[in-house]
Write a protein that holds these residues in place. Structure first.
Motif, PDB file in Angstrom:
ATOM      1  N   GLU A  46     -73.573 -30.686  -9.671  1.00  0.00           N
ATOM      2  CA  GLU A  46     -74.155 -29.740  -8.726  1.00  0.00           C
ATOM      3  C   GLU A  46     -73.164 -28.637  -8.363  1.00  0.00           C
ATOM      4  O   GLU A  46     -73.488 -27.458  -8.416  1.00  0.00           O
ATOM      5  CB  GLU A  46     -74.571 -30.475  -7.434  1.00  0.00           C
ATOM      6  CG  GLU A  46     -75.938 -31.105  -7.483  1.00  0.00           C
ATOM      7  CD  GLU A  46     -76.994 -30.144  -8.017  1.00  0.00           C
ATOM      8  OE1 GLU A  46     -77.667 -30.484  -9.004  1.00  0.00           O
ATOM      9  OE2 GLU A  46     -77.116 -29.028  -7.459  1.00  0.00           O
ATOM     10  N   ARG A  47     -71.952 -29.058  -8.014  1.00  0.00           N
ATOM     11  CA  ARG A  47     -70.924 -28.091  -7.610  1.00  0.00           C
ATOM     12  C   ARG A  47     -70.675 -27.089  -8.728  1.00  0.00           C
ATOM     13  O   ARG A  47     -70.604 -25.891  -8.497  1.00  0.00           O
ATOM     14  CB  ARG A  47     -69.588 -28.800  -7.313  1.00  0.00           C
ATOM     15  CG  ARG A  47     -69.581 -29.648  -6.104  1.00  0.00           C
ATOM     16  CD  ARG A  47     -68.783 -29.278  -4.891  1.00  0.00           C
ATOM     17  NE  ARG A  47     -67.702 -28.381  -4.899  1.00  0.00           N
ATOM     18  CZ  ARG A  47     -66.504 -28.715  -4.430  1.00  0.00           C
ATOM     19  NH1 ARG A  47     -66.271 -29.967  -4.066  1.00  0.00           N
ATOM     20  NH2 ARG A  47     -65.553 -27.835  -4.363  1.00  0.00           N
ATOM     21  N   SER A  82     -72.609 -26.226 -11.302  1.00  0.00           N
ATOM     22  CA  SER A  82     -73.700 -25.290 -11.594  1.00  0.00           C
ATOM     23  C   SER A  82     -73.766 -24.226 -10.502  1.00  0.00           C
ATOM     24  O   SER A  82     -74.068 -23.060 -10.771  1.00  0.00           O
ATOM     25  CB  SER A  82     -75.021 -26.043 -11.764  1.00  0.00           C
ATOM     26  OG  SER A  82     -75.691 -26.142 -10.557  1.00  0.00           O
ATOM     27  N   GLN A  83     -73.419 -24.605  -9.266  1.00  0.00           N
ATOM     28  CA  GLN A  83     -73.373 -23.613  -8.186  1.00  0.00           C
ATOM     29  C   GLN A  83     -72.259 -22.593  -8.429  1.00  0.00           C
ATOM     30  O   GLN A  83     -72.462 -21.392  -8.281  1.00  0.00           O
ATOM     31  CB  GLN A  83     -73.107 -24.316  -6.855  1.00  0.00           C
ATOM     32  CG  GLN A  83     -74.357 -24.826  -6.201  1.00  0.00           C
ATOM     33  CD  GLN A  83     -74.204 -24.863  -4.679  1.00  0.00           C
ATOM     34  OE1 GLN A  83     -73.321 -24.252  -4.111  1.00  0.00           O
ATOM     35  NE2 GLN A  83     -75.100 -25.581  -4.030  1.00  0.00           N
ATOM     36  N   ASN A  84     -71.091 -23.105  -8.826  1.00  0.00           N
ATOM     37  CA  ASN A  84     -69.957 -22.215  -9.091  1.00  0.00           C
ATOM     38  C   ASN A  84     -70.301 -21.164 -10.136  1.00  0.00           C
ATOM     39  O   ASN A  84     -69.840 -20.030 -10.078  1.00  0.00           O
ATOM     40  CB  ASN A  84     -68.744 -23.012  -9.586  1.00  0.00           C
ATOM     41  CG  ASN A  84     -68.096 -23.818  -8.482  1.00  0.00           C
ATOM     42  OD1 ASN A  84     -68.345 -23.572  -7.309  1.00  0.00           O
ATOM     43  ND2 ASN A  84     -67.279 -24.777  -8.859  1.00  0.00           N
ATOM     44  N   ARG A 101     -72.835 -19.530 -10.590  1.00  0.00           N
ATOM     45  CA  ARG A 101     -73.610 -18.373 -10.147  1.00  0.00           C
ATOM     46  C   ARG A 101     -72.683 -17.175 -10.044  1.00  0.00           C
ATOM     47  O   ARG A 101     -73.083 -16.034 -10.203  1.00  0.00           O
ATOM     48  CB  ARG A 101     -74.245 -18.664  -8.786  1.00  0.00           C
ATOM     49  CG  ARG A 101     -75.283 -19.732  -8.909  1.00  0.00           C
ATOM     50  CD  ARG A 101     -76.364 -19.634  -7.837  1.00  0.00           C
ATOM     51  NE  ARG A 101     -77.126 -20.886  -7.848  1.00  0.00           N
ATOM     52  CZ  ARG A 101     -77.330 -21.616  -6.759  1.00  0.00           C
ATOM     53  NH1 ARG A 101     -76.856 -21.224  -5.600  1.00  0.00           N
ATOM     54  NH2 ARG A 101     -78.012 -22.739  -6.852  1.00  0.00           N
ATOM     55  N   SER A 123     -64.115 -22.241 -11.893  1.00  0.00           N
ATOM     56  CA  SER A 123     -65.478 -22.773 -11.724  1.00  0.00           C
ATOM     57  C   SER A 123     -65.604 -24.223 -12.155  1.00  0.00           C
ATOM     58  O   SER A 123     -66.426 -24.964 -11.632  1.00  0.00           O
ATOM     59  CB  SER A 123     -66.472 -21.919 -12.511  1.00  0.00           C
ATOM     60  OG  SER A 123     -66.490 -20.605 -12.018  1.00  0.00           O
TER      61      SER A 123
END
Lengths: 340, 472
Positions: free
Chosen positions: B408-409, B411-413, B415, B421
């Motif tokens: 999750e972290r 895939s957020q990074n 962005r 990342s």
């Protein structure tokens, strides 16, 4: 009570608590633990090469990652890249400002950097198309002299300055990405951890600080020295910090115990430490002093096990090759010597 | 100054008056020199020596000084004592009475102690006007022993040219000084003259001698009272202050502000939360590290086949660069996963091993992220996307196993892709490799073969047969 007074009181109380926490884990001293170990025998290193070519005081040197090429900076206004094994000068780079105080070799070997009283860090491309070495970037933003610089890679460099800050730069855009402030005195030197995630700085506020490069924050501060910290380096295992100071002593601080482990001193040493470098295993620490010599310390027993004598003026810089094979000393006598 | 606050590098604890970085060293030497001169407290014997037609007051031999240093500082090697003595002489605390060169000799050469007035801790930076007055005064005296040395005569000539317009003033000052000196008792004058000369030997050294007053330019700004008019040795005020590039007015040492203290408090709070490891544990790990690597430290253990710097034989480096890693090098890979990955040959072997287990995607991911961190900024976003596609996206060709949190972290990074990342993911994968594949790698045949230098292709039975044949 004034607000400032109240704040100071709060800070003092926190410091006392931290001191207590440190004392709590201080169950034994390093000398006690190593009392059973023998001192590493007398270490006699000889000068194998002398690099001649500079015409004035040498202020800094740095080894390249191949353990043969090195760069040196002198007040004669030149940066020289040496093939130290053959003693040939690979490049002799004239500088705009002769008041240079530091130099660095990029891990890739593609660039060198230097800086000094011009408050700038100048990056030179060694692998230019036409073979000439030219200034690639001039990183200007510090408001004090550039005391030290170290490349993270070909795109990033960390600098320390007399303006009491350190900075992470993006070389291409020439901008400061992160400013590391917190020191209360000129930052004199820095060293980057092996994993390139952290770096340490030593300053004229008598403390050393550990910084997280990514977060831009100071993680730990170490005190105890009684004068400027001129030299700093990581112990090879990455868990301890070595410092050298104008108070004539060197110290080792452990990051995980968050305190000083040991001090390297002798009553017959009456001059400041200018530079230091650990040997590959860390068992030996080579330190350069104002009295023209280097002392070799057994890092665990804190005893002197050797001396490098041969310079005719102050030893200003020292570096051990990444493969641990040789040590290089640079001096105000304008010579560099390779020892092992 | 409170030692406790100093230990933690508190805010605003540096005392600006004690700012001169050399003070600690000067105090140490001054303590020593004071003890050295104190005959009642075991110092060196200071005598008046009868010479040809006169007496030489207040001298001590170099040998006596060397002996004292060896005894009182427990120095075993006389060379070390001489070196220290020369350092002290170089700074001007002791000086040979018949030589401008300030070194200590371990023989009957006579030395005298410098007057505290002239000590370096008084931060002397004498101007050329003072030096001119001194040299001029010397030429007015008839004593043979006070004749100018060649370099001094040259200096005087140069100064006369430089100060041509105010030479009359300098001459008058020299005369005035001479008048004062002449009033003194003969013996006292001998001593004072020599001390004054030694002072100038420090500040205007013989050509070829090290100038011990030279300061590191980084420290120059912080000399004591940089703004004040430099005091004159002979009480002369000089309006024309020389401004060298390094003596520009410095920022005063930063005084702490409220924000500084607040920052410090929040920093201290995070410090308090830190878990400190026990000293015993830390010391043990330090010991075992140095012990492990002692065999690889060329300053302690001679490298095989030889140290290229000593033997002029580059075989060692050629072998390191070659395809076949030595047993010693392979042994190092067993110390930790970090060591394996540091060595290009180790990386290759580990990768090969993982490929044989069809689990090389972890290492390839780790290597790709390491590479990403070194890329130029402009390349980072596209490269980051490529890494995501290759290793983490749904249906990725080299799909790696991440826990949902890190996934999750990451895939957020992505962005806003940057160099760090994949930091969480990389850490997770590293731990995975360390605890799982690495241990198996070390037990693998491939690794063991290299470690024990078993050549490939030769079977053990083959060896036994040849052995049998040879022995029969």
């Amino acid at each position: 009570m004034g607000e400032m007074e109240q704040l100071r009181k709060e800070a003092e109380s926190l410091k006392d608590q931290i001191s207590a926490a440190r004392k709590a884990v201080h169950d034994v001293t390093l000398p006690e633990i190593v009392s059973g170990t023998a001192v590493v025998g007398r270490v006699q290193l000889k000068t194998r090469k002398t690099l001649r070519g500079h015409l004035a005081k040498i202020y800094a040197m740095h080894w390249g990652t191949d353990s043969k090429l090195c760069v040196s900076a002198s007040q004669d206004g030149k940066l020289i890249v040496w093939d130290s094994y053959t003693t040939n000068k690979v490049h002799a780079i004239p500088l705009k400002s002769s008041w240079v105080m530091t130099c660095a070799y990029a891990p890739s070997g593609n660039m060198v950097a230097c800086g000094g009283l011009d408050n700038m860090c100048s990056i030179y491309n060694l692998k230019g198309k036409d073979g000439n070495v030219k200034v690639m970037r001039e990183l200007a933003a510090h408001t004090g002299y550039l005391s030290c610089c170290r490349f993270l890679n070909d795109s990033e460099i960390i600098t320390s300055s007399g303006d009491c800050t350190c900075a992470l730069w993006d070389i291409e855009t020439g901008t400061q990405k992160t400013i590391f402030s917190g020191h209360m005195g000129d930052c004199m030197s820095l060293a980057v951890s092996h994993d390139f995630n952290m770096f340490i700085s030593g300053a004229c506020d008598y403390t050393a600080k550990l910084w997280d490069i990514r977060e831009g924050a100071c993680r730990q501060t170490f005190g105890g020295h009684e004068s400027d910290i001129n030299a700093i380096g990581f112990f090879p295992n990455g868990n301890a910090v070595l410092t050298g100071s104008d108070d004539g002593t060197c110290k080792m601080y452990d990051l995980r115990a968050d305190q000083e482990l040991i001090t390297y001193q002798d009553p017959s040493i009456m001059c400041g430490v200018t530079s230091l470098a650990p040997s590959l295993s860390g068992r030996l620490i080579l330190a350069g002093y104002d009295d023209f010599n280097c002392n070799i310390w057994d890092s665990l027993k804190a005893e002197r096990v050797g001396v490098l004598a041969g310079h005719d003026n102050r030893v200003s810089c020292i570096g051990v090759t990444p493969d641990g094979m040789a040590a290089c000393t640079g001096s105000w006598d304008s010579f560099l010597k390779i020892w092992n | 100054m409170a030692q406790g606050s100093r230990d933690q590098g508190g805010v605003g604890t540096a005392d600006p008056d004690d700012d001169s970085p050399n003070m600690i060293v000067y105090r140490k030497i001054e303590d020593l020199v004071t003890r050295l001169q104190d005959e009642k407290a075991g110092g060196v014997p200071i005598r008046t020596v009868k010479s040809f037609l006169s007496k030489i007051p207040s001298v001590v031999t170099g040998a006596d000084i060397v002996q004292w240093l060896m005894k009182n500082l427990t120095i075993e090697d006389p060379a070390e004592a001489i070196h220290l003595g020369s350092l002290i002489a170089g700074l001007g605390y002791i000086f040979p009475i018949s030589d401008h060169v300030l070194t200590l000799k371990d023989d009957g050469t006579f030395y005298r102690f410098q007057a505290p007035y002239f000590w370096p801790s008084n931060c002397w930076e004498p101007e050329n006007t003072d030096y001119a007055i001194y040299l001029c005064k010397r030429t007015m005296q008839n004593k043979a022993r006070l004749e100018l040395a060649d370099y001094e005569a040259e200096n005087l000539a140069r100064l006369q040219r430089a100060f041509a317009r105010k030479w009359e003033f300098i001459f008058m000052q020299a005369e005035a000084q001479l008048k004062i000196d002449r009033k003194k008792d003969k013996t006292e004058r001998k001593i004072l003259d020599s001390q004054e000369r030694a002072f100038w030997d420090v500040h205007r050294p013989v050509p070829g001698c090290v100038n011990t007053t030279e300061m590191d330019i980084r420290k120059c700004r912080r000399e004591k009272n940089p703004q004040k008019v430099k005091k004159s040795v002979y009480g002369v005020t000089d309006e024309a202050q020389t401004h060298s590039p390094v003596h520009t007015p410095s920022q005063p040492t930063r005084k702490a502000t409220k924000e500084d203290v607040q920052k410090e408090i929040s920093f201290l709070n995070t410090q308090l939360d830190r878990h400190c490891m026990k000293m015993s544990k830390v010391a043990d790990s330090l010991m075992s590290y140095t012990e492990q690597f002692l065999d690889y430290d060329p300053f302690v253990t001679t490298p095989e086949p030889s140290n290229p710097w000593i033997s002029d034989d580059t075989t060692f480096w050629d072998l390191e660069a070659g395809k076949d890693p030595s047993q010693q090098r392979v042994k190092k890979w067993g110390f930790s996963l970090e060591e394996t990955l540091k060595d290009p040959a180790g990386r290759d072997q580990f990768l090969k091993f993982l490929e044989s287990e069809f689990s090389s995607e972890n290492l390839r991911f780790w290597l790709a992220v390491q590479d990403l961190k070194r890329r130029p900024l402009q390349d980072v976003p596209s490269r980051a996307q490529e890494i995501w596609q290759e290793f983490l996206a749904e249906g990725a060709p080299s799909s790696i196993n991440l826990d949902s949190h890190s996934y999750e972290r990451t895939s957020q990074n992505l962005r806003d892709p940057g160099r760090y990342s994949f930091e969480d993911a990389q850490e997770h994968i590293f731990k995975l490799m360390k605890s799982d594949s690495y241990a198996r790698f070390l037990r693998s045949n491939a690794y063991q073969d290299l470690l024990l230098a078993r050549k490939k292709g030769k079977s053990l039975t083959g060896k036994r047969l040849t052995g049998l044949m040879q022995s029969s």
